[in-house]
Motif scaffolding. Sequence first.
Motif, mmCIF file in Angstrom:
data_model
loop_
_atom_site.group_PDB
_atom_site.id
_atom_site.type_symbol
_atom_site.label_atom_id
_atom_site.label_comp_id
_atom_site.label_asym_id
_atom_site.label_seq_id
_atom_site.Cartn_x
_atom_site.Cartn_y
_atom_site.Cartn_z
ATOM 1 N N TRP A 72 0.853 -1.181 0.000
ATOM 2 C CA TRP A 72 0.000 0.000 0.000
ATOM 3 C C TRP A 72 0.888 1.230 0.000
ATOM 4 O O TRP A 72 1.849 1.316 0.760
ATOM 5 N N GLY A 73 0.581 2.191 -0.858
ATOM 6 C CA GLY A 73 1.385 3.398 -0.993
ATOM 7 C C GLY A 73 1.360 4.269 0.251
ATOM 8 O O GLY A 73 0.308 4.442 0.864
ATOM 9 N N VAL A 74 2.515 4.800 0.614
ATOM 10 C CA VAL A 74 2.653 5.721 1.741
ATOM 11 C C VAL A 74 3.601 6.841 1.338
ATOM 12 O O VAL A 74 4.385 6.701 0.400
ATOM 13 N N GLU A 75 3.526 7.960 2.057
ATOM 14 C CA GLU A 75 4.437 9.071 1.779
ATOM 15 C C GLU A 75 5.824 8.831 2.335
ATOM 16 O O GLU A 75 6.814 9.240 1.746
ATOM 17 N N ASN A 76 5.892 8.156 3.504
ATOM 18 C CA ASN A 76 7.177 7.917 4.152
ATOM 19 C C ASN A 76 7.181 6.489 4.694
ATOM 20 O O ASN A 76 6.480 6.189 5.668
ATOM 21 N N CYS A 77 7.954 5.626 4.078
ATOM 22 C CA CYS A 77 7.970 4.206 4.423
ATOM 23 C C CYS A 77 8.408 3.967 5.868
ATOM 24 O O CYS A 77 7.774 3.194 6.589
ATOM 25 N N ALA A 78 9.481 4.609 6.289
ATOM 26 C CA ALA A 78 10.008 4.377 7.639
ATOM 27 C C ALA A 78 9.003 4.779 8.713
ATOM 28 O O ALA A 78 8.779 4.030 9.673
ATOM 29 N N ILE A 102 13.080 3.980 -4.099
ATOM 30 C CA ILE A 102 11.866 3.263 -3.702
ATOM 31 C C ILE A 102 12.149 2.524 -2.401
ATOM 32 O O ILE A 102 13.110 1.753 -2.312
ATOM 33 N N MET A 103 11.309 2.769 -1.406
ATOM 34 C CA MET A 103 11.450 2.142 -0.097
ATOM 35 C C MET A 103 10.266 1.209 0.142
ATOM 36 O O MET A 103 9.121 1.583 -0.146
ATOM 37 N N VAL A 104 10.546 0.012 0.680
ATOM 38 C CA VAL A 104 9.488 -0.940 1.007
ATOM 39 C C VAL A 104 9.709 -1.516 2.400
ATOM 40 O O VAL A 104 10.842 -1.558 2.894
ATOM 41 N N ALA A 105 8.632 -1.949 3.021
ATOM 42 C CA ALA A 105 8.677 -2.622 4.316
ATOM 43 C C ALA A 105 7.411 -3.444 4.467
ATOM 44 O O ALA A 105 6.400 -3.166 3.814
ATOM 45 N N THR A 106 7.477 -4.454 5.329
ATOM 46 C CA THR A 106 6.293 -5.254 5.622
ATOM 47 C C THR A 106 6.206 -5.548 7.114
ATOM 48 O O THR A 106 7.222 -5.654 7.798
ATOM 49 N N VAL A 107 4.973 -5.643 7.584
ATOM 50 C CA VAL A 107 4.689 -6.085 8.953
ATOM 51 C C VAL A 107 3.681 -7.224 8.852
ATOM 52 O O VAL A 107 3.036 -7.397 7.821
ATOM 53 N N VAL A 117 4.054 -1.821 2.813
ATOM 54 C CA VAL A 117 3.974 -0.397 2.493
ATOM 55 C C VAL A 117 5.106 -0.060 1.530
ATOM 56 O O VAL A 117 6.188 -0.639 1.602
ATOM 57 N N ILE A 118 4.820 0.867 0.621
ATOM 58 C CA ILE A 118 5.806 1.273 -0.372
ATOM 59 C C ILE A 118 5.784 2.783 -0.549
ATOM 60 O O ILE A 118 4.718 3.393 -0.638
ATOM 61 N N GLU A 119 6.963 3.355 -0.572
ATOM 62 C CA GLU A 119 7.166 4.773 -0.882
ATOM 63 C C GLU A 119 7.845 4.793 -2.243
ATOM 64 O O GLU A 119 9.004 4.406 -2.379
ATOM 65 N N ASN A 120 7.096 5.182 -3.266
ATOM 66 C CA ASN A 120 7.610 5.143 -4.630
ATOM 67 C C ASN A 120 7.445 6.510 -5.280
ATOM 68 O O ASN A 120 6.354 6.858 -5.738
ATOM 69 N N PRO A 121 8.525 7.285 -5.347
ATOM 70 C CA PRO A 121 8.407 8.620 -5.927
ATOM 71 C C PRO A 121 8.134 8.621 -7.431
ATOM 72 O O PRO A 121 7.797 9.651 -8.000
ATOM 73 N N HIS A 122 8.253 7.461 -8.075
ATOM 74 C CA HIS A 122 8.056 7.374 -9.524
ATOM 75 C C HIS A 122 6.640 7.006 -9.924
ATOM 76 O O HIS A 122 6.262 7.151 -11.081
#
Length: 127
Positions: A72-78, A102-107, A117-122
Amino acid sequence: MSSPIQGLRTCIYSVADKLPQATAWYERVLGFAPYFTEPFYVGFNVGGFELGLMPESPGPSPAEASGVIVYWGVENCASAYQRLLALGGSEHVAPADVGGGIMVATVRDPFGNVFGVIENPHFKLPG
């Protein structure tokens, strides 16, 4: 020629017999209530995409189905990752740069599902 695949529409998480608890948890995560609530399904409209909760899943258990991860897209992954942990999610994969900014993380949600969650500026939605 248009693509036969129109894009993501629905992501359904299996929550066993904990539909009320899962609904409350996702309300806190998303910041709003579902648009559809029935004993067999709860649906949230997340930016035009469906996040669904089902008490039973016809497929494998969340642990067995971890080969598919929805981000799911987020503004700030961390910060999104830390927020999900604070809300009761458990660590799965810490935020990481996968290239190109591109930053990704999962919980894991409290019901065993992997929530990405993904922060993808592109990436920009059409329209």
